[in-house]
Design a protein around this motif. Sequence first.
Motif, PDB file in Angstrom:
ATOM      1  N   PHE A  32       4.475  -3.865  -2.471  1.00  0.00           N
ATOM      2  CA  PHE A  32       3.042  -3.596  -2.619  1.00  0.00           C
ATOM      3  C   PHE A  32       2.366  -4.959  -2.728  1.00  0.00           C
ATOM      4  O   PHE A  32       2.537  -5.665  -3.716  1.00  0.00           O
ATOM      5  CB  PHE A  32       2.788  -2.765  -3.882  1.00  0.00           C
ATOM      6  CG  PHE A  32       1.389  -2.201  -3.991  1.00  0.00           C
ATOM      7  CD1 PHE A  32       0.280  -3.027  -4.011  1.00  0.00           C
ATOM      8  CD2 PHE A  32       1.190  -0.836  -4.088  1.00  0.00           C
ATOM      9  CE1 PHE A  32      -0.994  -2.513  -4.122  1.00  0.00           C
ATOM     10  CE2 PHE A  32      -0.089  -0.301  -4.205  1.00  0.00           C
ATOM     11  CZ  PHE A  32      -1.177  -1.140  -4.222  1.00  0.00           C
ATOM     12  N   SER A  34      -1.225  -7.276  -2.390  1.00  0.00           N
ATOM     13  CA  SER A  34      -2.685  -7.176  -2.454  1.00  0.00           C
ATOM     14  C   SER A  34      -3.346  -8.488  -2.068  1.00  0.00           C
ATOM     15  O   SER A  34      -2.827  -9.572  -2.347  1.00  0.00           O
ATOM     16  CB  SER A  34      -3.132  -6.815  -3.882  1.00  0.00           C
ATOM     17  OG  SER A  34      -2.712  -5.534  -4.252  1.00  0.00           O
ATOM     18  N   SER A 174      -6.167   5.240  -8.703  1.00  0.00           N
ATOM     19  CA  SER A 174      -5.101   4.319  -9.100  1.00  0.00           C
ATOM     20  C   SER A 174      -3.804   5.079  -9.387  1.00  0.00           C
ATOM     21  O   SER A 174      -2.711   4.635  -9.017  1.00  0.00           O
ATOM     22  CB  SER A 174      -5.524   3.515 -10.323  1.00  0.00           C
ATOM     23  OG  SER A 174      -4.492   2.650 -10.747  1.00  0.00           O
ATOM     24  N   LYS A 175      -3.920   6.222 -10.040  1.00  0.00           N
ATOM     25  CA  LYS A 175      -2.734   7.043 -10.305  1.00  0.00           C
ATOM     26  C   LYS A 175      -2.091   7.515  -9.003  1.00  0.00           C
ATOM     27  O   LYS A 175      -0.864   7.521  -8.862  1.00  0.00           O
ATOM     28  CB  LYS A 175      -3.109   8.240 -11.185  1.00  0.00           C
ATOM     29  CG  LYS A 175      -3.471   7.878 -12.622  1.00  0.00           C
ATOM     30  CD  LYS A 175      -3.897   9.112 -13.402  1.00  0.00           C
ATOM     31  CE  LYS A 175      -4.267   8.749 -14.839  1.00  0.00           C
ATOM     32  NZ  LYS A 175      -4.762   9.935 -15.601  1.00  0.00           N
ATOM     33  N   ILE A 177      -2.305   6.034  -6.087  1.00  0.00           N
ATOM     34  CA  ILE A 177      -1.687   4.870  -5.455  1.00  0.00           C
ATOM     35  C   ILE A 177      -0.347   4.561  -6.122  1.00  0.00           C
ATOM     36  O   ILE A 177       0.628   4.210  -5.447  1.00  0.00           O
ATOM     37  CB  ILE A 177      -2.641   3.655  -5.525  1.00  0.00           C
ATOM     38  CG1 ILE A 177      -3.827   3.870  -4.570  1.00  0.00           C
ATOM     39  CG2 ILE A 177      -1.906   2.363  -5.185  1.00  0.00           C
ATOM     40  CD1 ILE A 177      -4.912   2.821  -4.687  1.00  0.00           C
ATOM     41  N   GLY A 178      -0.286   4.723  -7.445  1.00  0.00           N
ATOM     42  CA  GLY A 178       0.973   4.532  -8.145  1.00  0.00           C
ATOM     43  C   GLY A 178       2.050   5.488  -7.665  1.00  0.00           C
ATOM     44  O   GLY A 178       3.222   5.117  -7.523  1.00  0.00           O
ATOM     45  N   LYS A 181       3.406   4.336  -4.375  1.00  0.00           N
ATOM     46  CA  LYS A 181       4.353   3.232  -4.588  1.00  0.00           C
ATOM     47  C   LYS A 181       5.713   3.769  -5.012  1.00  0.00           C
ATOM     48  O   LYS A 181       6.758   3.307  -4.538  1.00  0.00           O
ATOM     49  CB  LYS A 181       3.787   2.284  -5.646  1.00  0.00           C
ATOM     50  CG  LYS A 181       4.651   1.066  -5.913  1.00  0.00           C
ATOM     51  CD  LYS A 181       4.001   0.175  -6.962  1.00  0.00           C
ATOM     52  CE  LYS A 181       4.889  -1.031  -7.288  1.00  0.00           C
ATOM     53  NZ  LYS A 181       4.283  -1.877  -8.352  1.00  0.00           N
ATOM     54  N   GLU A 182       5.716   4.771  -5.890  1.00  0.00           N
ATOM     55  CA  GLU A 182       6.981   5.376  -6.338  1.00  0.00           C
ATOM     56  C   GLU A 182       7.719   6.047  -5.184  1.00  0.00           C
ATOM     57  O   GLU A 182       8.946   6.140  -5.191  1.00  0.00           O
ATOM     58  CB  GLU A 182       6.702   6.399  -7.442  1.00  0.00           C
ATOM     59  CG  GLU A 182       6.234   5.778  -8.756  1.00  0.00           C
ATOM     60  CD  GLU A 182       5.754   6.824  -9.742  1.00  0.00           C
ATOM     61  OE1 GLU A 182       5.800   8.035  -9.406  1.00  0.00           O
ATOM     62  OE2 GLU A 182       5.320   6.442 -10.846  1.00  0.00           O
ATOM     63  N   GLU A 199      -2.338  -4.013 -11.410  1.00  0.00           N
ATOM     64  CA  GLU A 199      -1.674  -2.795 -11.872  1.00  0.00           C
ATOM     65  C   GLU A 199      -0.453  -2.448 -11.020  1.00  0.00           C
ATOM     66  O   GLU A 199       0.563  -1.996 -11.531  1.00  0.00           O
ATOM     67  CB  GLU A 199      -2.673  -1.631 -11.827  1.00  0.00           C
ATOM     68  CG  GLU A 199      -2.098  -0.284 -12.218  1.00  0.00           C
ATOM     69  CD  GLU A 199      -1.997  -0.082 -13.722  1.00  0.00           C
ATOM     70  OE1 GLU A 199      -1.285   0.830 -14.139  1.00  0.00           O
ATOM     71  OE2 GLU A 199      -2.634  -0.869 -14.461  1.00  0.00           O
ATOM     72  N   HIS A 200      -0.543  -2.696  -9.710  1.00  0.00           N
ATOM     73  CA  HIS A 200       0.464  -2.152  -8.802  1.00  0.00           C
ATOM     74  C   HIS A 200       1.242  -3.185  -7.978  1.00  0.00           C
ATOM     75  O   HIS A 200       2.302  -2.853  -7.459  1.00  0.00           O
ATOM     76  CB  HIS A 200      -0.212  -1.189  -7.822  1.00  0.00           C
ATOM     77  CG  HIS A 200      -0.869  -0.008  -8.467  1.00  0.00           C
ATOM     78  ND1 HIS A 200      -0.160   0.990  -9.106  1.00  0.00           N
ATOM     79  CD2 HIS A 200      -2.181   0.328  -8.591  1.00  0.00           C
ATOM     80  CE1 HIS A 200      -1.005   1.892  -9.588  1.00  0.00           C
ATOM     81  NE2 HIS A 200      -2.229   1.517  -9.285  1.00  0.00           N
ATOM     82  N   SER A 201       0.744  -4.389  -7.845  1.00  0.00           N
ATOM     83  CA  SER A 201       1.266  -5.289  -6.816  1.00  0.00           C
ATOM     84  C   SER A 201       2.562  -5.987  -7.199  1.00  0.00           C
ATOM     85  O   SER A 201       2.813  -6.294  -8.369  1.00  0.00           O
ATOM     86  CB  SER A 201       0.217  -6.358  -6.481  1.00  0.00           C
ATOM     87  OG  SER A 201      -0.984  -5.771  -6.059  1.00  0.00           O
TER      88      SER A 201
END
Length: 240
Positions: A32, A34, A174-175, A177-178, A181-182, A199-201
């Motif tokens: 991930f 950004s 955001s949730k 997108i999380g 990612k999972e 948060e995610h990168s």
Amino acid sequence: MAPLLKVEGLEVFYGKAKVINGISFEFDKGEFVSFIGANGAGKSTILDSISNLTNWHGKIAFDDIDLSSLSPSEIVRLGVIQSPERRNLFPFMTVKGNLLMGGYLFRSTVKENLEFVFDLFPVLKERERQKARTLSGGEQRMLTVGRSLMSKPRLLMLDEPTLGLAPKLVVDLSKAIGRLKEQGITILLMEQSVNLAFEHSNKIHILEIGEIVRSVSPQQLEVKDSIVEAYFPRKGPLKY
């Protein structure tokens, strides 16, 4: 192994103005990554270059395939999918109709993809028979992302997904997108939201006037406020 995406010496001109100045970056499957930067920094232009929607110079390879001679539709077939900042929805089609258009090239898995999108964004299931133009701004943004997911992306490119969203909707997005990612989906995010990127990168590039001026990892939380102060001085810390 070759990286999933490799960009070398990317340059883009609008007329005589150079808007992307020889940037290079790469990342592997499942990462991930950004880019954060202010309006006009060149974030959308990078994505348009990868999708071959604009003229560019340099080298761009996806899974070791040179993208320079491929059409945008051929790049989509490779699994490189862009969720545009401009949304570009079909306003007089229903929510479900817009999603089905996103899965047009992947009709053999359309039912499974639709179920995935509705599970990720339950509000789209509730609104599936509504015309896209009747949705709120936040719902239209979710529909834009959902339509991109209908193409089963190997690389999902998100362009300013939180732009103009209320804080609660930013949290919801955001949730989602999380969860992507999972699922192991490789994601390239272009954003102004420093918090969303951290948060995610796995890696964050700071873009300023077409150049990467700094690259950091999310573990470097102590640099977060300094980035906000340096690159977003008028906005202060961005929160959601």
